[in-house]
Motif scaffolding. Sequence first.
Motif, short mmCIF file in Angstrom:
data_model
loop_
_atom_site.label_atom_id
_atom_site.label_comp_id
_atom_site.label_asym_id
_atom_site.label_seq_id
_atom_site.Cartn_x
_atom_site.Cartn_y
_atom_site.Cartn_z
N SER A 1 46.13 53.34 42.41
CA SER A 1 46.31 52.56 40.86
C SER A 1 45.21 52.43 40.13
O SER A 1 45.14 51.55 39.36
N GLY A 2 44.09 52.87 40.51
CA GLY A 2 42.84 53.07 39.92
C GLY A 2 41.84 52.19 40.49
O GLY A 2 42.01 51.37 41.70
N LEU A 3 40.54 52.20 40.04
CA LEU A 3 39.50 51.42 40.54
C LEU A 3 39.83 49.93 40.28
O LEU A 3 39.81 49.42 39.00
N ARG A 4 39.82 49.17 41.29
CA ARG A 4 39.86 47.66 41.03
C ARG A 4 38.76 47.02 40.92
O ARG A 4 38.00 46.88 41.93
N LEU A 5 38.51 46.37 39.76
CA LEU A 5 37.23 45.93 39.66
C LEU A 5 37.00 44.39 39.46
O LEU A 5 37.98 43.72 38.98
N GLY A 6 36.08 43.82 39.97
CA GLY A 6 35.55 42.39 39.83
C GLY A 6 34.58 42.33 38.75
O GLY A 6 33.56 42.90 38.85
N ALA B 1 43.01 54.34 30.68
CA ALA B 1 44.23 54.96 31.17
C ALA B 1 44.60 54.71 32.71
O ALA B 1 45.23 55.51 33.40
N GLY B 2 44.47 53.43 33.24
CA GLY B 2 44.62 53.04 34.46
C GLY B 2 43.47 53.68 35.43
O GLY B 2 43.65 53.09 36.80
N ARG B 3 42.60 54.18 35.24
CA ARG B 3 41.58 54.68 35.96
C ARG B 3 40.69 53.39 36.53
O ARG B 3 39.90 53.61 37.46
N ALA B 4 40.65 52.22 35.69
CA ALA B 4 39.91 51.18 36.14
C ALA B 4 40.71 50.00 35.65
O ALA B 4 41.09 50.09 34.36
N ASN B 5 40.78 49.03 36.44
CA ASN B 5 41.58 47.66 36.23
C ASN B 5 40.82 46.41 36.79
O ASN B 5 40.47 46.58 37.91
N VAL B 6 40.63 45.62 35.82
CA VAL B 6 39.94 44.41 36.08
C VAL B 6 40.95 43.36 36.79
O VAL B 6 41.89 42.97 36.22
N VAL B 7 40.81 43.35 38.15
CA VAL B 7 41.61 42.33 38.84
C VAL B 7 41.09 40.96 39.17
O VAL B 7 41.92 40.06 39.72
N ALA B 8 39.85 40.73 38.88
CA ALA B 8 39.13 39.36 39.14
C ALA B 8 37.90 39.16 38.33
O ALA B 8 37.25 40.02 37.96
#
Length: 335
Positions: free
Chosen positions: A5-10, A29-36
Motif C-alpha cells: 500500500s506504499g510507504l507508511r509515513l509518520g 499516487a500512493g507511493r507514500a501515505n501519511v498514517v501518523a
Amino acid sequence: MTTSSGLRLGVIGAGTIAEFHVAAARRTAGRANVVAVCDVRAEAAEKLAAEAGARAFTDHQAMIDAGGLDAVVITVPHALHAPITLDAAAAGLHVLLEKPIATTREDAIRLIDACRAAGVVFAVGHVLRFVPTLRAAAAYLASGEIGGVVVASERRTADYADPARPRWFLDAGMAGGGIVLNVGTHSIDKLQMLVGSPIVEVTAHTAAPEGGSVETEAVALARHADGTRSTISVTGTGLPFTDEAEIVCGEGAVRISRGEGVWSFRRGAASQVAAPEPGEMAAAFAAQLADFARACAEGSTPEVTPEYALSVLDVALAVYESSRQGSTVTVKGHL
C-alpha cells in the motif's frame, strides 16, 4: 520495508513545512501515505492528522512504539534533529530529515553512522535540489553552452523577525544559529548545485541585532574546489523578499530568480531557459518525497544523501568560524 500500500509515513512536527510534506504525499499516487502525525502541541498534531486521515500523537517515541510505520519525516526545531533521528533509526525506520542535518558536525556524523548501522535510508530535505527551474538552470550550466563558470553570486532577503516565524528560530540553543543555518544553508546548497563544485573555503561576516541571540545578517566570499569564487548574502532586516542567483560564465551569464525563472544573457541577447511555474515548491516537495519513497522501496541511495547534507553544514559552520576569527577558514570536510 515498503508495504504493497506504499510507504507508511509518520510525520514528526506539525508546522508549516509538515503541511508541505502531507500535501506532497497526496501527490505520490500512493507511493507514500501519511498514517501518523506527532507534535508536542496536541491541537497542531490533531489538526494535521485530521487533514491526512492519520493518527495523532504528542510524543514521537509513543508514535514509533505504536508501530505501523515504515519511515518518518522529521520537521522539528534543529536541536531536536539528532535525538529524534537516532530514535527512528533504532526502531529500523527510514528517515527523511529536514535540513540542516544537525547543528554540529559531531551530531551529523552520529546520525549518518547510526542510520548506516541500522540499514535504513537516510535522506535530508535540501528541497531546492528538486525545484524545476533550479534543475533546469543547473542542467543548462552543466551543458557548457555558455562556457565554464567564472564567478557566482547568491542573494536572499527575508524578514527574520516576522511574527509568523516560530519563536524557536530566534533561540540560539534550539535553532543552533540564525539566518545562516536556516536560510543560508539553502544558499550554500544552491551555489554548490549551480557551480557544480563544493565550497572549500570561506571568508565571512555575520551580525545580530542589538540584544538578539542569533545572527540575522551574513555575507561570505567562497572558494569552490574547482577554483570558482562565489558570494553569499543573506539578510533578515528590512528589505523586501529577494531570492536571486547570478552565474557568470566564460561566454555569457545566467540569472535565476524566484519570480522570473531562469534567463541566459549572451552577446547582448537575453533568452529564457525556464519559466517560473505555479506551485514550484509544492512540486519540489512532491518530487523529494517520491525520490525518498523510491530509495526506501529499492533499498538504494536518495538523491540528497546525508553525506552531501554534511557538506552544506560544514560550510555554514565555517561561515560562523570565519566570522568569529575575522579570517579565512577552510571548510572542515576539505581540511
